[in-house]
Design a protein around this motif. Structure first.
Motif, mmCIF file in Angstrom:
data_model
loop_
_atom_site.group_PDB
_atom_site.id
_atom_site.type_symbol
_atom_site.label_atom_id
_atom_site.label_comp_id
_atom_site.label_asym_id
_atom_site.label_seq_id
_atom_site.Cartn_x
_atom_site.Cartn_y
_atom_site.Cartn_z
ATOM 1 N N PRO A 32 -2.018 -1.227 6.681
ATOM 2 C CA PRO A 32 -2.256 0.091 6.089
ATOM 3 C C PRO A 32 -3.710 0.521 6.163
ATOM 4 C CG PRO A 32 -2.184 -1.562 4.366
ATOM 5 C CD PRO A 32 -1.867 -2.279 5.658
ATOM 6 N N THR A 63 -5.620 3.543 0.776
ATOM 7 C CA THR A 63 -5.875 4.862 0.196
ATOM 8 C C THR A 63 -7.125 4.837 -0.672
ATOM 9 O OG1 THR A 63 -4.605 4.481 -1.824
ATOM 10 C CG2 THR A 63 -3.388 5.266 0.115
ATOM 11 N N SER A 95 0.829 -1.203 0.000
ATOM 12 C CA SER A 95 0.000 0.000 0.000
ATOM 13 C C SER A 95 0.864 1.253 0.000
ATOM 14 C CB SER A 95 -0.911 0.002 1.230
ATOM 15 O OG SER A 95 -1.647 1.215 1.316
ATOM 16 N N GLN A 96 0.337 2.293 -0.604
ATOM 17 C CA GLN A 96 0.976 3.601 -0.584
ATOM 18 C C GLN A 96 0.409 4.474 0.532
ATOM 19 O OE1 GLN A 96 3.655 4.213 -2.678
ATOM 20 N NE2 GLN A 96 3.291 2.022 -2.978
ATOM 21 N N ALA A 97 -0.198 3.825 1.521
ATOM 22 C CA ALA A 97 -0.839 4.551 2.616
ATOM 23 C C ALA A 97 0.159 5.398 3.400
ATOM 24 C CB ALA A 97 -1.534 3.564 3.557
ATOM 25 N N SER A 98 -0.334 6.494 3.929
ATOM 26 C CA SER A 98 0.490 7.343 4.800
ATOM 27 C C SER A 98 0.236 7.022 6.265
ATOM 28 C CB SER A 98 0.175 8.819 4.538
ATOM 29 O OG SER A 98 -1.200 9.085 4.756
ATOM 30 N N GLU A 99 -0.831 6.267 6.534
ATOM 31 C CA GLU A 99 -1.157 5.896 7.913
ATOM 32 C C GLU A 99 -1.166 4.378 8.045
ATOM 33 O OE1 GLU A 99 -4.231 8.279 10.079
ATOM 34 O OE2 GLU A 99 -4.740 8.905 8.039
ATOM 35 N N TRP A 100 -0.564 3.889 9.123
ATOM 36 C CA TRP A 100 -0.459 2.446 9.363
ATOM 37 C C TRP A 100 -0.847 2.146 10.810
ATOM 38 C CZ3 TRP A 100 1.507 -0.962 5.536
ATOM 39 C CH2 TRP A 100 1.923 -0.324 4.359
#
Length: 521
Positions: A59, A62, A38-43
């Motif tokens: 993740p 997004t 994932s390219q998520a900014s929150e984990w």
């Protein structure tokens, strides 16, 4: 297994030695048949409940990744729905074998992320596996009906899939609940967007891997992660036609309301407060052993956990023996030999359970067995709560009104079976209720008059096998159609009714074949 080009390959390669690749690394998404980072900014961190060590990071998917998963599912539906029911049956047969071959991997993941002991993790898998096996009977479950309604006219029904459907899972059964959804949704011809619990996604990821390995086409199953934003997407996106949910009251009510407001079908299993009524004529040894296991197994983290024992008359004299049995249970890490119950899922869940026990004591309940100070030497940082028995509980206490979701048993004393029935029926929840008795008439009365949706007679956890359906009711369920079995098939399908007229006089009369050379006119 049969691939869609007609070739066959062995399933032997599906057995893998461990799930260590799930630990200490980021959990991936499963989109269009591929595991992707994932390219998520929150984990979100997943920690071993026995040690607090990091197992994996999950993740918050997004918006663009959710869109990609939904597009994949929608595209795959156009072809998956047209596969023959026999092809989908073959996938179910191969999937059940793959799960059997990978049971140890699934157990390892469940123990590490959820904290269950090995025996309970195995049960988690086996009960889910039974749903897969039941879906091998999908040809019969998809049968329609036909009737000649007039001369040259007939009417028949065809059972068709809905399209893209979504499943939102809880933490307490990392394999079982995904397996309430995956096989039924796929066998009926739908494509599925699955969101495992962010607290223990590993088992669901292994199941996705196995689905791919047995030939489930790309896009038919997609796995996404996250919290509120992911739930909002699944309950509002116009491509999703139905939502299945198992979990807490607050989340379930939100999901049901949001799903139905957006025109979707929804089935939602919520909280529970399951009762066992013990009559003085019951088999004493059987009743006490059954209650002990049902109350404290899985550290009480089951929607069908037995959390209230209603002792009728002289049966209340058995409570000290129940305490003795509970005291002998071994609290330990899930992989430790002889462990009966492991840790609770999180420090927050542990603290909440402790707070409820304290409130019960302050409200007048007797704490006959207090598990709040249990120590497990090898796991000093674990979320451990030992078996806890509260006596003289009344219906106005928090420990009775709320689902503790921990190894806490509330004992209530009443004088008669009628009083016990009135108490059970007044409770807002309706997942399950049991009676322990040797009296056929008393058992029959209980069965007929109790309001819970699943009834046990000398059975403490009356969860039906998947040839039936999970039929919790009252405040424990929102929706019209229950999980798995025929109800599950009905939930994931819709009927199309066709009326056709073929006039007999329009039939072309058979003619004798001509053997002479044709002539032109």
């Amino acid at each position: 297994m049969l691939l869609f080009n007609g070739t066959r390959r062995s399933l032997a390669h599906l057995t893998k030695p461990s799930s260590s690749h799930l630990r200490g690394v980021s959990t991936k998404l499963f989109i269009n048949g591929e595991f992707v980072t994932s390219q998520a900014s929150e984990w979100m961190d997943v920690r071993d409940p026995a040690t607090q060590k990091l197992v994996t990071r999950v993740p918050k998917t997004t918006a663009s990744e959710l869109e990609e998963a939904a597009k994949s599912a929608q595209s795959a539906f156009t072809t998956w729905r047209r596969t023959s029911v026999m092809t989908r049956q073959r996938v179910m047969l191969d999937l059940q074998q793959a799960i059997r071959d990978n049971t140890d991997r699934l157990i390892e993941s469940i123990v590490a992320e959820q904290g269950k002991v090995v025996s309970d993790a195995r049960g988690d898998i086996i009960r889910g596996l039974q749903v897969v096996e039941s879906m091998a009977g999908i040809p019969e479950l998809m049968l329609g009906s036909r009737l000649d309604v007039a001369a040259d006219m007939d009417t028949y029904t065809v059972r068709e899939p809905l399209g893209v459907v979504a499943g939102i899972c809880p933490f307490n059964f990392p394999a079982l609940i995904p397996l309430w959804m995956i096989p039924v949704a796929l066998a009926t011809g739908n494509t599925l967007l699955l969101k495992p619990s962010e607290r223990d996604p590993g088992a669901a990821m292994i199941l996705a891997e196995l689905c791919a390995d047995v030939g489930v086409p790309r896009g038919v199953l997609n796995v996404v992660h996250g919290a509120h934003e992911t739930v909002d997407f699944l309950t509002s996106d116009q491509r999703v036609k139905a939502v299945s949910f198992v979990g807490s009251d607050r989340a379930g009510k939100y999901i049901y309301e949001r799903s139905t407001q957006h025109g979707k079908r929804c089935q939602a299993n919520l909280g529970a407060k399951n009762h066992a009524v013990i009559l003085p004529d019951a088999n004493r040894e059987h009743a006490l052993n059954a209650i002990t296991g049902a109350a404290f197994g899985a550290a009480g983290q089951r929607c069908m956990a037995l959390s209230v024992a209603v002792f009728v008359g002289a049966a209340g004299d058995w409570i000290p023996e129940l305490v003795d049995r509970a005291r002998k249970l071994k609290v330990d890490g899930g992989m430790e030999p002889g462990a009966d119950l492991g840790p609770m899922i999180s420090p927050e869940a542990l603290q909440r359970a402790k707070t409820i026990v304290q409130a019960a004591a302050e409200s007048g309940a007797s704490v006959l067995l207090d598990g709040r100070n249990v120590k497990v030497a090898k796991y000093p940082n674990g979320n451990f709560l030992g078996p806890t028995v509260l006596d003289h509980v009344t219906v106005d206490m928090q420990c009775y009104q709320e689902e503790v979701f921990g190894p806490v048993l509330s004992c209530v004393r009443v004088a008669t079976l009628d009083e016990a029935l009135a108490l059970v029926n007044a409770n807002v929840y309706g997942n399950g209720a049991s009676v322990f008795t040797r009296s056929g008439p008393c058992a029959r009365k209980f069965q007929a008059e109790v309001g819970a949706g699943q009834v046990g007679i000398n059975v403490p956890i009356p969860v039906p096998l998947p040839m039936f359906s999970f039929t919790g009711n009252k405040g424990s369920f929102l929706g019209d159609t229950n999980f798995y079995g025929r109800s599950g098939v009905n939930f994931y399908t819709q009927l199309k009714t066709v009326t056709s007229l073929w006039r007999h006089e329009d039939a072309i009369e058979d003619r004798q074949s001509a053997v002479h050379m044709p002539t032109l006119h």
